[in-house]
Design an enzyme around this catalytic site. Sequence first.
Site, PDB file in Angstrom:
ATOM      1  N   HIS A 188       0.864  -1.932  -0.140  1.00  0.00           N
ATOM      2  CA  HIS A 188      -0.042  -0.271  -0.156  1.00  0.00           C
ATOM      3  C   HIS A 188       0.651   1.371   0.406  1.00  0.00           C
ATOM      4  O   HIS A 188       0.149   2.484  -0.259  1.00  0.00           O
ATOM      5  CB  HIS A 188      -0.952   0.381   1.156  1.00  0.00           C
ATOM      6  CG  HIS A 188      -1.645  -1.361   0.875  1.00  0.00           C
ATOM      7  ND1 HIS A 188      -1.613  -2.155   1.836  1.00  0.00           N
ATOM      8  CD2 HIS A 188      -3.076  -0.902   0.648  1.00  0.00           C
ATOM      9  CE1 HIS A 188      -2.948  -2.685   2.174  1.00  0.00           C
ATOM     10  NE2 HIS A 188      -3.852  -1.904   1.534  1.00  0.00           N
ATOM     11  N   ASP A 260      -4.447  -6.474  -6.841  1.00  0.00           N
ATOM     12  CA  ASP A 260      -5.077  -5.605  -6.357  1.00  0.00           C
ATOM     13  C   ASP A 260      -5.409  -4.345  -6.922  1.00  0.00           C
ATOM     14  O   ASP A 260      -4.696  -3.440  -8.347  1.00  0.00           O
ATOM     15  CB  ASP A 260      -3.626  -5.271  -5.851  1.00  0.00           C
ATOM     16  CG  ASP A 260      -3.178  -5.321  -4.087  1.00  0.00           C
ATOM     17  OD1 ASP A 260      -5.168  -5.001  -4.191  1.00  0.00           O
ATOM     18  OD2 ASP A 260      -2.874  -6.399  -3.047  1.00  0.00           O
TER      19      ASP A 260
END
Length: 501
Positions: A188, A260
């Site tokens: 992230h 993702d």
Amino acid sequence: MTTIARSTDTLTRDALTVLQPGFVGTTAPDWLLRRIGEGLTSVGLFGRNIASAAQLAALTAQLRAERGDVLVAIDEEGGDVTRLEVRTGSSFPGNLALGAVDDTALTRDVAHELGRRLAACGVDLNWAPSADVNSNPGNPVIGVRSFGADPQLVARHTAAYIEGLQSAGVAACTKHFPGHGDTAVDSHHALPRIDVDLDTLHARELVPFRAAIAAGSKSVMSAHILLPALDPTRPATLSPRVLTGLLRDELGYDGLIVTDAVEMQAIASTYGIERGSVLAIAAGADALCVGGGLADEDTVLRLRDALVAAVRAGELPESRLADAAARVRALASWTRRARGDVAAPGADVQEGTAPGTDIGLVAARRALRVTGDAAPLAAAPYVASFTPVANIAVGDETPWGVAAELSALVPGTETGTYGPDADPSEVLAAAGTRRIVAVVRDEHRHPWMSAALHTLLSARPDTVVIEMGVPQAPPRGAVHIATHGAARVCGRAAAEVVAGA
């Protein structure tokens, strides 16, 4: 002129079809419904979109009123990562707890019940399970989301989870290919790198994915990680060697490949989301997850137009985009057929675990590992929760710990929350003469937490310690309880032991 217009329309629809965007709100905004009418085939849901099970069922019905075969996806792993119960904590204990029990029938039953609840709310694609082998105990983003550190254990439970989930009519999305377990960086925030050789990769990371493919996982999610042994320049999500060469050709996977979230910094800060999205589809991905952080019409249009422009510029073969869109539509058709075999959405909507099906609590109780023995509580205790910063996948809006559950069992229980700057003397002063229950999460990863616990135990050796993360640190305290997860049911199971219930 008509032929050109038709071709342009098809190209635009295909570009919309491969997007899996999120949005803000508990009802579908007009822009989203309009784009669904224009070809958008998937929608991603997050905690911000869910207020209750009944509201969620109404939302998915609103989406399907616009298009009957729309794919409604969610990131519902159970355990620490929950969207259905984002404000209360999950009724299911999560992967590490299931791996600790190591009963594949239990894992299958838990996944089926979770799938039943999703299907009842109209959700038909779950971005789960995590098939990552948690080989690096310091991993900041996987941890309890993994079934464990043994590839064979992870493989058998991944397969059982897929079977249970898909038997309820919900498509599984096994992640994060080719394996996010040996990372020390959260994708992230940045691009993780895994420096292992091909033999290690095949003997460890790929074992659960082979099992997932054999179990018929309807989709697989790629990881934003760099594995030089496979591709020294591009992360897996953008690598033809990984997605096409390894996953498609070598492993023989023929289902949907989902990325993702493309707005994660591992992609966004290196390539940008538009360029990253084009490269992902070109590499072999079929669907682009976007919207955990970026959730607006502008983002959808930017990505749609980037894909169309790439085809027109010859950077992305039109046939590759068409193939990706066809795979999305094929999965949408499967889920639509599957919905015909299970209860209609909204027919059995439940808040929490359905009555008579407390399988999540049963699993959480079985996952407990208790070390030491102490007298039952003589009075209401003081619960000191040592709280690390939550990773983005988990989020900080979901409550965790044992305080609420123990308070329900032992009225008068008092609680306090402590962070990295906490002084253990504050805990001792707040507790007074009460028995202390110290709650930690991944003690081995947080030196401040370990030091505070050491000071606390030196002063109060009768302290009960509850570890709700990966139980890597040696057990200590008069009683040490490892829950293997921080879900609400994990807290309940631990509280029952402390209270002698």
